[in-house]
Motif scaffolding. Sequence first.
Motif, mmCIF file in Angstrom:
data_model
loop_
_atom_site.group_PDB
_atom_site.id
_atom_site.type_symbol
_atom_site.label_atom_id
_atom_site.label_comp_id
_atom_site.label_asym_id
_atom_site.label_seq_id
_atom_site.Cartn_x
_atom_site.Cartn_y
_atom_site.Cartn_z
ATOM 1 N N ASP A 27 0.696 -1.259 -0.081
ATOM 2 C CA ASP A 27 0.056 -0.200 0.095
ATOM 3 C C ASP A 27 0.862 1.404 -0.039
ATOM 4 O O ASP A 27 0.449 2.341 -0.298
ATOM 5 N N SER A 28 2.071 1.057 0.466
ATOM 6 C CA SER A 28 3.080 2.249 0.560
ATOM 7 C C SER A 28 4.332 1.843 0.359
ATOM 8 O O SER A 28 4.649 0.741 0.726
ATOM 9 N N TYR A 47 2.640 3.455 -9.136
ATOM 10 C CA TYR A 47 3.294 2.735 -8.223
ATOM 11 C C TYR A 47 4.663 3.089 -8.494
ATOM 12 O O TYR A 47 5.299 3.303 -9.465
ATOM 13 N N GLN A 65 2.160 1.407 -3.992
ATOM 14 C CA GLN A 65 1.375 2.641 -4.263
ATOM 15 C C GLN A 65 2.011 3.736 -3.963
ATOM 16 O O GLN A 65 2.491 4.070 -2.698
#
Length: 66
Positions: A27-28, A47, A65
């Motif tokens: 997610d990060s 991304y 992301q």
Amino acid sequence: MEGKGMKKGDYIRTPRFCTVKVEKVFDSAKEAMLEGYTEPTHYEGEYEILGKHTGINRMTFAAAQK
């Protein structure tokens, strides 16, 4: 790939490492870096693609992301 999201198994062309296979999606970038994916590939898109050293001349890659 942009607009569709990335998933494990996707092949992505990066400026630094040519074509790489995504082994994980995070997610990060912070989450990816905590798992050792710290090498930048200079990929431009939704991304960030990061590499992780797994041995001499070996790496795995993850998408994070932005």
